[in-house]
Design a protein around this motif. Structure first.
Motif, PDB file in Angstrom:
ATOM      1  N   SER A 120       0.809  -1.220   0.000  1.00  0.00           N
ATOM      2  CA  SER A 120       0.000   0.000   0.000  1.00  0.00           C
ATOM      3  C   SER A 120       0.848   1.278   0.000  1.00  0.00           C
ATOM      4  CB  SER A 120      -0.936   0.017   1.213  1.00  0.00           C
ATOM      5  OG  SER A 120      -1.856  -1.057   1.152  1.00  0.00           O
ATOM      6  N   SER A 121       2.168   1.149   0.076  1.00  0.00           N
ATOM      7  CA  SER A 121       3.052   2.322   0.030  1.00  0.00           C
ATOM      8  C   SER A 121       4.460   1.853  -0.337  1.00  0.00           C
ATOM      9  CB  SER A 121       3.065   3.068   1.367  1.00  0.00           C
ATOM     10  OG  SER A 121       3.470   2.220   2.423  1.00  0.00           O
ATOM     11  N   HIS A 122       5.312   2.798  -0.732  1.00  0.00           N
ATOM     12  CA  HIS A 122       6.683   2.417  -1.096  1.00  0.00           C
ATOM     13  C   HIS A 122       7.639   3.592  -0.943  1.00  0.00           C
ATOM     14  CE1 HIS A 122       5.578   4.036  -5.223  1.00  0.00           C
ATOM     15  NE2 HIS A 122       6.732   4.644  -4.979  1.00  0.00           N
ATOM     16  N   LYS A 123       8.925   3.239  -0.864  1.00  0.00           N
ATOM     17  CA  LYS A 123      10.019   4.201  -0.940  1.00  0.00           C
ATOM     18  C   LYS A 123      11.040   3.665  -1.938  1.00  0.00           C
ATOM     19  CE  LYS A 123       9.745   6.005   3.811  1.00  0.00           C
ATOM     20  NZ  LYS A 123      10.499   6.238   5.079  1.00  0.00           N
ATOM     21  N   VAL A 124      11.477   4.534  -2.860  1.00  0.00           N
ATOM     22  CA  VAL A 124      12.484   4.144  -3.851  1.00  0.00           C
ATOM     23  C   VAL A 124      13.841   4.685  -3.397  1.00  0.00           C
ATOM     24  CG1 VAL A 124      13.247   4.337  -6.244  1.00  0.00           C
ATOM     25  CG2 VAL A 124      10.812   4.098  -5.730  1.00  0.00           C
ATOM     26  N   GLN A 125      14.766   3.775  -3.156  1.00  0.00           N
ATOM     27  CA  GLN A 125      16.105   4.205  -2.751  1.00  0.00           C
ATOM     28  C   GLN A 125      16.955   4.596  -3.957  1.00  0.00           C
ATOM     29  OE1 GLN A 125      14.755   1.165  -1.268  1.00  0.00           O
ATOM     30  NE2 GLN A 125      14.032   2.611   0.263  1.00  0.00           N
ATOM     31  N   ARG A 126      16.825   3.829  -5.040  1.00  0.00           N
ATOM     32  CA  ARG A 126      17.629   4.108  -6.236  1.00  0.00           C
ATOM     33  C   ARG A 126      16.851   3.720  -7.489  1.00  0.00           C
ATOM     34  NH1 ARG A 126      21.120   1.520  -2.771  1.00  0.00           N
ATOM     35  NH2 ARG A 126      20.888  -0.448  -3.901  1.00  0.00           N
ATOM     36  N   GLY A 127      17.050   4.508  -8.522  1.00  0.00           N
ATOM     37  CA  GLY A 127      16.478   4.176  -9.819  1.00  0.00           C
ATOM     38  C   GLY A 127      15.032   4.602  -9.971  1.00  0.00           C
ATOM     39  N   ALA A 128      14.358   3.966 -10.932  1.00  0.00           N
ATOM     40  CA  ALA A 128      12.938   4.200 -11.199  1.00  0.00           C
ATOM     41  C   ALA A 128      12.289   2.865 -11.525  1.00  0.00           C
ATOM     42  CB  ALA A 128      12.763   5.179 -12.353  1.00  0.00           C
ATOM     43  N   TRP A 129      11.037   2.703 -11.121  1.00  0.00           N
ATOM     44  CA  TRP A 129      10.355   1.415 -11.229  1.00  0.00           C
ATOM     45  C   TRP A 129       8.955   1.605 -11.808  1.00  0.00           C
ATOM     46  CZ3 TRP A 129      12.456  -3.198  -8.865  1.00  0.00           C
ATOM     47  CH2 TRP A 129      13.683  -2.975  -8.206  1.00  0.00           C
ATOM     48  N   VAL A 130       8.408   0.504 -12.332  1.00  0.00           N
ATOM     49  CA  VAL A 130       7.002   0.471 -12.719  1.00  0.00           C
ATOM     50  C   VAL A 130       6.327  -0.634 -11.905  1.00  0.00           C
ATOM     51  CG1 VAL A 130       5.326   0.244 -14.577  1.00  0.00           C
ATOM     52  CG2 VAL A 130       7.574   1.240 -15.043  1.00  0.00           C
ATOM     53  N   LEU A 131       5.251  -0.263 -11.207  1.00  0.00           N
ATOM     54  CA  LEU A 131       4.505  -1.204 -10.384  1.00  0.00           C
ATOM     55  C   LEU A 131       3.217  -1.572 -11.132  1.00  0.00           C
ATOM     56  CD1 LEU A 131       4.837   0.658  -6.944  1.00  0.00           C
ATOM     57  CD2 LEU A 131       6.528  -0.729  -8.158  1.00  0.00           C
ATOM     58  N   TYR A 132       2.992  -2.862 -11.356  1.00  0.00           N
ATOM     59  CA  TYR A 132       1.872  -3.324 -12.169  1.00  0.00           C
ATOM     60  C   TYR A 132       0.827  -4.053 -11.324  1.00  0.00           C
ATOM     61  CZ  TYR A 132       4.880  -2.483 -16.234  1.00  0.00           C
ATOM     62  OH  TYR A 132       5.693  -1.914 -17.189  1.00  0.00           O
ATOM     63  N   GLU A 133      -0.396  -3.899 -11.760  1.00  0.00           N
ATOM     64  CA  GLU A 133      -1.509  -4.564 -11.071  1.00  0.00           C
ATOM     65  C   GLU A 133      -1.468  -6.078 -11.270  1.00  0.00           C
ATOM     66  OE1 GLU A 133      -6.439  -4.417 -11.126  1.00  0.00           O
ATOM     67  OE2 GLU A 133      -5.249  -3.403 -12.677  1.00  0.00           O
ATOM     68  N   HIS A 134      -1.102  -6.515 -12.473  1.00  0.00           N
ATOM     69  CA  HIS A 134      -1.096  -7.945 -12.795  1.00  0.00           C
ATOM     70  C   HIS A 134       0.305  -8.401 -13.193  1.00  0.00           C
ATOM     71  CE1 HIS A 134      -5.363  -7.634 -12.509  1.00  0.00           C
ATOM     72  NE2 HIS A 134      -5.525  -6.977 -13.651  1.00  0.00           N
ATOM     73  N   VAL A 135       0.492  -9.710 -13.216  1.00  0.00           N
ATOM     74  CA  VAL A 135       1.791 -10.275 -13.598  1.00  0.00           C
ATOM     75  C   VAL A 135       2.066 -10.009 -15.079  1.00  0.00           C
ATOM     76  CG1 VAL A 135       1.638 -12.064 -11.830  1.00  0.00           C
ATOM     77  CG2 VAL A 135       0.755 -12.521 -14.138  1.00  0.00           C
ATOM     78  N   ASP A 136       3.335 -10.194 -15.456  1.00  0.00           N
ATOM     79  CA  ASP A 136       3.773 -10.012 -16.841  1.00  0.00           C
ATOM     80  C   ASP A 136       3.520  -8.594 -17.350  1.00  0.00           C
ATOM     81  OD1 ASP A 136       4.580 -12.688 -16.929  1.00  0.00           O
ATOM     82  OD2 ASP A 136       2.565 -13.340 -17.515  1.00  0.00           O
ATOM     83  N   ARG A 137       3.596  -7.624 -16.416  1.00  0.00           N
ATOM     84  CA  ARG A 137       3.518  -6.195 -16.770  1.00  0.00           C
ATOM     85  C   ARG A 137       2.175  -5.819 -17.397  1.00  0.00           C
ATOM     86  NH1 ARG A 137       9.495  -5.036 -19.472  1.00  0.00           N
ATOM     87  NH2 ARG A 137      10.708  -6.353 -18.074  1.00  0.00           N
ATOM     88  N   HIS A 138       1.105  -6.249 -16.775  1.00  0.00           N
ATOM     89  CA  HIS A 138      -0.228  -5.912 -17.282  1.00  0.00           C
ATOM     90  C   HIS A 138      -1.041  -5.184 -16.211  1.00  0.00           C
ATOM     91  CE1 HIS A 138       0.489  -9.343 -20.247  1.00  0.00           C
ATOM     92  NE2 HIS A 138       0.325  -8.258 -20.981  1.00  0.00           N
TER      93      HIS A 138
END
Length: 334
Positions: A120-138
């Motif tokens: 329900s929350s996050h902190k990014v220490q390094r880089g950039a990310w994409v968070l997906y609702e479903h597996v396999d980036r969907h």
């Protein structure tokens, strides 16, 4: 340099624009809600359906996209400027970074563990990310960036199943040859020695042919430092140009280097040497064919640029040149 090229129509057709920095409002660029294809060079870019980087997000890593995800509905563009080489993100079970947590450093399918559909929350220490609702980036997605912590996913709470770090674009490498720190050695090697005798009182023609051909060569070599982080297959050019100096020898060429391949090149060519046509009376004429061999070692500073981040490494360029072939004459009375 990282940049994005946007096109009015599919398959990179129609009017196009090129940007090397983020654009908060494409209305001001007369290119709003009309993008149908694009190309990305270098670091990834994020597109937004609204101005000022708002609305639906899509991410495009380096490559060519003949069709975008949401045709004719992009109003702002943002370049990803984070260092993407060593990503890390921490996911939290509850809002405000509470509850259980998990630290990730690479692409992860959360369905294979105990953290699926609970973040329900996050902190990014390094880089950039994409968070997906479903597996396999969907499914629905959130773009997570360093220094942009998200304490509450809102409607995305307890739906995260796949996490993927963004990859940096291919690095560009520029090579600077540090000639002021070169080590140079020159030696002379006799390739051939031809003698002619004239015991008479008048000039005589030389007893052998008037010219001969000899083979010279230039060998280039580049070696990386032992601690290099340059990846296999990366290639770049080393522009070598050393003007004639005290040894009256010069180098001038472009040497292409590829990590993981042999970085040695040898070029051979024939050099034609003219010999004297006559020998003076009562003389012995010795003609030595001499090759001057130049061995140069010089450090090379490599500037590796990935996206908006640069670092330096050092390698060594070595050239062994034996193309300078001349004749030396010695005349003795007999």
């Amino acid at each position: 340099m990282s940049k994005i090229i946007i096109y009015e129509h599919f398959n990179f057709e129609g009017i196009s624009r090129e940007f090397t920095s983020s654009v908060s409002n494409l209305v001001q660029e007369n290119f709003n809600d009309c993008i149908s294809s694009l190309k990305v060079i270098g670091n990834p870019w994020v597109t937004y359906s609204g101005v000022n980087f708002s609305g639906t997000q899509e991410v495009y890593e380096e490559g060519e996209y003949a069709r975008v995800e949401h045709n004719d509905s992009i109003s702002s563009l943002e370049m990803v400027t984070e260092d993407l080489t060593d990503p890390q993100i921490t996911l939290y079970e509850h809002v405000d970074y509470q509850g259980r947590s998990i630290v990730l450093k690479n692409e992860t399918n959360l369905c294979h563990g105990s953290f699926n559909d609970i973040a329900s929350s996050h902190k990014v220490q390094r880089g950039a990310w994409v968070l997906y609702e479903h597996v396999d980036r969907h499914g629905a997605k959130i773009v997570a960036r360093a220094s942009r912590d998200v304490p509450n996913y809102g409607g995305f709470n307890d739906q995260l199943s796949h996490v993927c770090p963004l990859k940096p674009g291919k690095p560009t490498i520029t090579a600077e040859v540090l000639w002021d720190k070169k080590e140079e050695n020159v030696k002379s090697v006799i390739l051939d020695s031809i003698c002619g005798l004239n015991h008479g009182e008048s000039e005589q023609r030389f007893s052998t042919e008037l010219c001969r051909e000899y083979e010279g060569s230039v060998t280039d070599n580049f070696s990386f430092s032992n601690a290099t982080e340059i990846t296999m297959g990366t290639s770049f050019s080393v522009n070598v140009e050393m003007m004639k100096g005290s040894n009256n020898l010069s180098l001038s060429n472009t040497f292409t280097v590829e990590k993981g391949s042999s970085n040695t090149r040898t070029e051979k060519k024939c050099v034609q040497i003219s010999l004297p046509a006559t020998i003076p009376p009562r003389s012995k004429l010795t003609v030595n064919v001499v090759r001057k061999e130049l061995d140069v070692k010089v450090p090379v500073k490599l500037t590796i640029t990935t996206g908006s981040h640069s670092r330096e490494e050092f390698g060594e360029y070595r050239c062994q040149s034996g193309n300078s072939i001349t004749t030396e004459y010695k005349e003795d009375k007999i």
